[in-house]
Write an enzyme that holds these catalytic residues in place. Structure first.
Site, PDB file in Angstrom:
ATOM      1  N   LYS A  53       0.848  -1.203   0.000  1.00  0.00           N
ATOM      2  CA  LYS A  53       0.000   0.000   0.000  1.00  0.00           C
ATOM      3  C   LYS A  53       0.878   1.245   0.000  1.00  0.00           C
ATOM      4  CE  LYS A  53      -3.788  -2.565   1.956  1.00  0.00           C
ATOM      5  NZ  LYS A  53      -4.518  -3.053   3.122  1.00  0.00           N
ATOM      6  N   GLN A  97      -4.963  -1.714   9.161  1.00  0.00           N
ATOM      7  CA  GLN A  97      -4.763  -3.052   8.589  1.00  0.00           C
ATOM      8  C   GLN A  97      -5.389  -4.109   9.506  1.00  0.00           C
ATOM      9  OE1 GLN A  97      -3.374  -3.747   5.501  1.00  0.00           O
ATOM     10  NE2 GLN A  97      -4.074  -5.821   5.917  1.00  0.00           N
ATOM     11  N   ASP A 120     -11.194   2.250   3.167  1.00  0.00           N
ATOM     12  CA  ASP A 120     -11.436   0.813   3.003  1.00  0.00           C
ATOM     13  C   ASP A 120     -12.922   0.533   2.747  1.00  0.00           C
ATOM     14  OD1 ASP A 120      -9.314  -0.934   2.920  1.00  0.00           O
ATOM     15  OD2 ASP A 120      -9.050  -1.008   5.100  1.00  0.00           O
TER      16      ASP A 120
END
Ligand code: NAD
Length: 282
Positions: A53, A97, A120
Site C-alpha cells: 500500500k 490493517q 477501506d
C-alpha cells in the site's frame, strides 16, 4: 470454446496511472493527498500488504504516513490515534490493517474512523450509503471487480449474476454493487442447498468462498464470465484461487487468473478511494 483472460495486472496499472495523473493535477493546485496506514503487531502477511500500500502511494505521488504500533497497544491508544488522524485536515484517508490483535474490538475501531476518511469502505455508514445508492466509499476488492468487468467490456445490466460468499468485505458489497449496475443478483453461501443448480444459471459468476479450487466446470454454465476472488498457496507454494482454472477456463467466455486477476485490483481501488476522499471532504 475460446475464452479471454481478464488481465487484472494491466487494468490495475491503468487505474493507478489515472490516480497518478489526478494526484499530479491536485499537486499543481498545491494540494497534497495523504493516506495514514496503521498496523498493530507484526503479522508477516499484514506487513506485506501494508508495504504494498505504501509503495502504491509512492507510485501515485501521494503522501503516506505509517504507524507501526506494537502488539501490546491498547484499544484506547489505537482509538486516540484514530481520533487524532480524524481531526487532522492534512490526512485524507485512514486505513487500519486487519486483522487486529484479539484484545482490540475491530468493529469499534472501524466505527471510530471518520466515514469521510474510510478509504477501506468498511464503516457502517459507508456500507449503508452503498445500500441506498448514496455517495460513499466502497470496499476495494468488489469495487475492483466492477472495474475489471466494465473495462473488459462485459455488460452487467440485465445479466444473471451469482455471488458465492456473503462476507462483509467481499460477498455482500459485491452483491450490492452488481445490483447498482442493474444485474439480477443471487447470493450463495455455506447454507445454500443446491449450489450447482444456482451457479449454473450465472452469466457472471463471482467466487469468494475461501476454498482452493472448489469451483469446477460442473458449476459453470457454458459461456459464463467467471471472477475468482480466492487466494491460496498450495503445497508447492504456488498461488491458486477458489476456481479450478484449468478445468473451468475452456467453458467460460472470460475468466480471471490467480495471480494477476482480482488481486492487484484491491490496491488500485484503494488509491482510487484516496483520491476520491479529497473530493468527499471538500
Ligand atoms: P470468508 O471466509 O469471510 O467468506 C467465505 C464465504 O463463503 C462465506 O460467506 C461462506 O458462507 C461461503 N462459503 C463457504 N463454504 C461454502 C460452500 N461450501 N458453499 C457455498 N458458500 C460457501 O472469506 P472472504 O473474506 O470473503 O474471502 C474469500 C476469498 O477471497 C478468500 O480466499 C480470500 O483470501 C480472498 N480474498 C481476496 C482478496 C483480493 O484482494 N483478491 C480480498 C479479500 C479476500
Amino acid at each position: 470454446m475460446s475464452y479471454s483472460i481478464i488481465d487484472g495486472k494491466a487494468i490495475s496499472a491503468q487505474i493507478k496511472e489515472e490516480c497518478k495523473q489526478q494526484v499530479l493535477a491536485y499537486k499543481e493546485k498545491g494540494i497534497e493527498i495523504c493516506l495514514a496506514v496503521i498496523q498493530v503487531g507484526a503479522d508477516p502477511a499484514s506487513s506485506v500488504y501494508v508495504n504494498n500500500k505504501k509503495k502504491a502511494c509512492e507510485f501515485c505521488g501521494m503522501k503516506s504516513l505509517s504507524y507501526e504500533l506494537p502488539e501490546e497497544t491498547t484499544e484506547d491508544e489505537l482509538l486516540a490515534l484514530i481520533h487524532k488522524l480524524n481531526d487532522d485536515p492534512s490526512v485524507n484517508g485512514i486505513l487500519v490493517q486487519l486483522p487486529l490483535p484479539k484484545h482490540i474490538d475491530e468493529d469499534l475501531v472501524i466505527r471510530t474512523i471518520d466515514p469521510k476518511k474510510d478509504v477501506d469502505g468498511f464503516h457502517t455508514q459507508s456500507v449503508g450509503a452503498l445500500c441506498i445508492g448514496q455517495p460513499g466509499f466502497v470496499s476495494c476488492t468488489p469495487a475492483g471487480i466492477i472495474q475489471l468487468l466494465k473495462r473488459s467490456g462485459i455488460e452487467i445490466a440485465g445479466k444473471e449474476c451469482v455471488v458465492i460468499g456473503r462476507s462483509n468485505i467481499v460477498g455482500k458489497p459485491m452483491a450490492l454493487l452488481l445490483l447498482r449496475e442493474n444485474g439480477t443478483v443471487t447470493v450463495c453461501h455455506s447454507r445454500t442447498k443446491d449450489l450447482k443448480e444456482v451457479t449454473k444459471r450465472a452469466d457472471i459468476l463471482i467466487v469468494a468462498i475461501g476454498k482452493p479450487k472448489f469451483i469446477t466446470s460442473d458449476y459453470v454454465k457454458e459461456g459464463a464470465v467467471v471472477i475468482d476472488v480466492g487466494i491460496h498457496r498450495n503445497e508447492n507454494n504456488k498461488l491458486c484461487g477458489d476456481v479450478d482454472f484449468d478445468d473451468v477456463a475452456e467453458k467460460t467466455s472470460a475468466i480471471t487468473p490467480v495471480p494477476g486477476g482480482v488481486g492487484p485490483m484491491t490496491i488500485a481501488m484503494l488509491m482510487h478511494n484516496c483520491v476520491a476522499s479529497y473530493e468527499l471532504q471538500n
